[in-house]
Design a protein around this motif. Structure first.
Motif, PDB file in Angstrom:
ATOM      1  N   LYS A 283       0.818  -1.206   0.000  1.00  0.00           N
ATOM      2  CA  LYS A 283       0.000   0.000   0.000  1.00  0.00           C
ATOM      3  C   LYS A 283       0.856   1.262   0.000  1.00  0.00           C
ATOM      4  O   LYS A 283       0.430   2.309  -0.491  1.00  0.00           O
ATOM      5  CB  LYS A 283      -0.933   0.000   1.221  1.00  0.00           C
ATOM      6  N   GLY A 284       2.064   1.171   0.555  1.00  0.00           N
ATOM      7  CA  GLY A 284       2.934   2.332   0.614  1.00  0.00           C
ATOM      8  C   GLY A 284       3.950   2.404  -0.495  1.00  0.00           C
ATOM      9  O   GLY A 284       4.843   3.258  -0.463  1.00  0.00           O
ATOM     10  N   CYS A 285       3.853   1.496  -1.482  1.00  0.00           N
ATOM     11  CA  CYS A 285       4.796   1.457  -2.600  1.00  0.00           C
ATOM     12  C   CYS A 285       6.222   1.177  -2.117  1.00  0.00           C
ATOM     13  O   CYS A 285       7.177   1.849  -2.528  1.00  0.00           O
ATOM     14  CB  CYS A 285       4.755   2.754  -3.400  1.00  0.00           C
ATOM     15  N   TYR A 286       6.353   0.211  -1.218  1.00  0.00           N
ATOM     16  CA  TYR A 286       7.657  -0.258  -0.755  1.00  0.00           C
ATOM     17  C   TYR A 286       7.841  -1.713  -1.158  1.00  0.00           C
ATOM     18  O   TYR A 286       6.858  -2.448  -1.355  1.00  0.00           O
ATOM     19  CB  TYR A 286       7.773  -0.142   0.769  1.00  0.00           C
ATOM     20  N   ILE A 287       9.103  -2.134  -1.265  1.00  0.00           N
ATOM     21  CA  ILE A 287       9.429  -3.523  -1.586  1.00  0.00           C
ATOM     22  C   ILE A 287      10.313  -4.070  -0.470  1.00  0.00           C
ATOM     23  O   ILE A 287      11.382  -3.515  -0.188  1.00  0.00           O
ATOM     24  CB  ILE A 287      10.163  -3.622  -2.935  1.00  0.00           C
ATOM     25  N   LEU A 288       9.851  -5.141   0.174  1.00  0.00           N
ATOM     26  CA  LEU A 288      10.638  -5.798   1.211  1.00  0.00           C
ATOM     27  C   LEU A 288      11.574  -6.791   0.534  1.00  0.00           C
ATOM     28  O   LEU A 288      11.115  -7.758  -0.083  1.00  0.00           O
ATOM     29  CB  LEU A 288       9.718  -6.519   2.199  1.00  0.00           C
ATOM     30  N   GLU A 289      12.871  -6.549   0.628  1.00  0.00           N
ATOM     31  CA  GLU A 289      13.823  -7.452  -0.010  1.00  0.00           C
ATOM     32  C   GLU A 289      13.765  -8.836   0.628  1.00  0.00           C
ATOM     33  O   GLU A 289      13.542  -8.960   1.840  1.00  0.00           O
ATOM     34  CB  GLU A 289      15.242  -6.886   0.099  1.00  0.00           C
ATOM     35  N   PRO A 290      13.950  -9.896  -0.179  1.00  0.00           N
ATOM     36  CA  PRO A 290      13.886 -11.269   0.372  1.00  0.00           C
ATOM     37  C   PRO A 290      14.831 -11.473   1.556  1.00  0.00           C
ATOM     38  O   PRO A 290      14.493 -12.186   2.508  1.00  0.00           O
ATOM     39  CB  PRO A 290      14.289 -12.138  -0.825  1.00  0.00           C
ATOM     40  N   GLU A 291      16.016 -10.857   1.504  1.00  0.00           N
ATOM     41  CA  GLU A 291      16.986 -11.024   2.591  1.00  0.00           C
ATOM     42  C   GLU A 291      16.510 -10.382   3.895  1.00  0.00           C
ATOM     43  O   GLU A 291      17.040 -10.690   4.976  1.00  0.00           O
ATOM     44  CB  GLU A 291      18.330 -10.396   2.202  1.00  0.00           C
ATOM     45  N   ALA A 292      15.511  -9.507   3.809  1.00  0.00           N
ATOM     46  CA  ALA A 292      15.025  -8.819   5.006  1.00  0.00           C
ATOM     47  C   ALA A 292      13.957  -9.619   5.744  1.00  0.00           C
ATOM     48  O   ALA A 292      13.630  -9.296   6.895  1.00  0.00           O
ATOM     49  CB  ALA A 292      14.470  -7.447   4.623  1.00  0.00           C
ATOM     50  N   GLU A 293      13.415 -10.670   5.124  1.00  0.00           N
ATOM     51  CA  GLU A 293      12.310 -11.400   5.735  1.00  0.00           C
ATOM     52  C   GLU A 293      12.737 -12.182   6.972  1.00  0.00           C
ATOM     53  O   GLU A 293      12.012 -12.227   7.970  1.00  0.00           O
ATOM     54  CB  GLU A 293      11.657 -12.336   4.710  1.00  0.00           C
ATOM     55  N   ALA A 294      13.918 -12.795   6.931  1.00  0.00           N
ATOM     56  CA  ALA A 294      14.365 -13.589   8.083  1.00  0.00           C
ATOM     57  C   ALA A 294      14.574 -12.719   9.323  1.00  0.00           C
ATOM     58  O   ALA A 294      14.038 -13.034  10.401  1.00  0.00           O
ATOM     59  CB  ALA A 294      15.642 -14.353   7.737  1.00  0.00           C
ATOM     60  N   PRO A 295      15.311 -11.597   9.244  1.00  0.00           N
ATOM     61  CA  PRO A 295      15.429 -10.748  10.433  1.00  0.00           C
ATOM     62  C   PRO A 295      14.113 -10.122  10.859  1.00  0.00           C
ATOM     63  O   PRO A 295      13.885  -9.892  12.048  1.00  0.00           O
ATOM     64  CB  PRO A 295      16.447  -9.678  10.017  1.00  0.00           C
TER      65      PRO A 295
END
Length: 364
Positions: A283-295
């Motif tokens: 909704k905010g036009c952001y992309i969560l990088e795959p490497e950020a999901e674990a932390p």
């Protein structure tokens, strides 16, 4: 750092803050008041013109003669009533919400029951005296207000409520500080809610077990009377923590007899909280990088240890904002920032929030 570098850094910070501000405004316009599911579109309600006989008629002496007050009041009430929504669309919106599987089943059963009762009335068949008042229990941020708002729209769609608005209050919105004022204050709130749903958050605060003369009991008595007087066009939903809501309902025989539908809102799982975070990113036009999901998952699981203080989906929103602050700090240190940089949330952004939390915990 020379003046040129400082000026460049200040420019990057200002650009980032402007992007965050514009995106926040864009998000709010898209999200409406809903955070847990599909945004509620804004609807324009046309105001019908007054009939000829109700318009103001200039008398012969040049003055102005007003139409009857009753006609004006009727026009005002009509203007406040929004158009009925399609029940299938509302059910799709319910399905779009993250989690809430048990609540969704209960709500769908209630929708089906109410729809059948409406059909029986249309065919001239007797109907049961069905109570639609409900008790919502669970920790903060589990979607209680969102579902209450949806139920108001559902009941309006089915013709059970004439307007379908949600009026949300807590103890402070009902109880006054002096004798005799609580009844008036509570009655004013109820008048606003007639035709829709009155949602009382932390309703257990109306009962002070240590003080039998507490004004909260006066509010309850006014509420019970109006629930009976307006049972055809008023639904009351009370909400709060599990154990405290049980005590509240059993504190008064009138409450026990009128509230017989209980919906428990369970805490979200880590996977559901991740889904809510991804939805907020989208909704905010952001992309969560795959490497950020674990932390991010690790950080969520740590905060979930105390679900009441974390706030479930509300806590995810707070975490999202904290991560944006860390992203802004990272971008401020870069030599240049492009559009892609402004949309990326990296593992470093998430980990920076985790380190800040650890530092705060040590300082306590």
């Amino acid at each position: 750092m020379d003046k040129r570098d400082q000026s460049k850094k200040d420019e990057i910070i200002l650009r980032q803050l402007e992007v965050i501000r514009s995106m926040t405004e864009h998000n709010l316009s898209r999200m409406g008041a809903d955070f847990w599911g599909t945004p509620t579109p804004e609807k324009h309600v046309p105001v019908a013109p007054l009939p000829e006989k109700e318009k103001r008629i200039p008398p012969a002496d040049g003055g102005e003669k007003k139409a009857p007050e009753a006609a004006e009041q009727k026009q005002e009430d009509t203007a406040k009533a929004p158009p009925k929504e399609n029940i299938e669309d509302l059910q799709k919106e319910l399905d779009s919400y993250v989690g809430l599987s048990a609540v969704k089943r209960e709500v769908k059963d209630l929708i089906n029951l109410a729809a059948v009762e409406r059909l029986r009335r249309q065919h001239g068949l007797p109907t049961a005296d069905m109570s639609l008042h409900m008790v919502f229990s669970g920790n903060p941020g589990t979607g209680k207000t969102t579902i209450a708002r949806l139920m108001a729209r559902v009941y309006h769609s089915l013709g059970i409520l004439s307007k379908g608005q949600l009026v949300e209050v807590d103890r402070s919105g009902l109880v006054a500080g002096f004798v005799g004022q609580t009844a008036l204050k509570t009655q004013e709130v109820i008048q606003k809610a007639i035709g829709g749903v009155l949602f009382i958050d932390e309703a257990y605060a109306l009962v002070n077990q240590d003080n039998g003369n507490d004004f909260g009991r006066e509010a309850i008595e006014v509420l019970l009377k109006n629930m009976e007087d307006h049972r055809d066009d008023l639904v009351v939903i009370v909400a709060g923590y599990d154990g405290l809501m049980d005590e509240f309902i059993h504190s008064n025989p009138g409450l026990e007899s009128r509230f017989n539908r209980f919906l428990h809102f369970a805490d979200y799982t880590a996977e559901e909280l991740l889904a809510i975070f991804r939805m907020q990113c989208e909704k905010g036009c952001y992309i969560l990088e795959p490497e950020a999901e674990a932390p991010l998952r690790s950080l969520l699981e740590r905060r979930m240890a105390d679900a009441a203080s974390f706030g479930n989906a509300r806590g995810v929103r707070n975490l999202f904002e904290q991560i944006l602050v860390r992203q802004a700090g990272r971008l401020a240190g870069q030599a240049s920032v492009n559009r892609e940089d402004l949309t990326r949330i990296t593992a470093a952004d998430v980990e920076a929030v985790g380190r800040a939390n650890d530092l705060e915990a040590k300082e306590r």
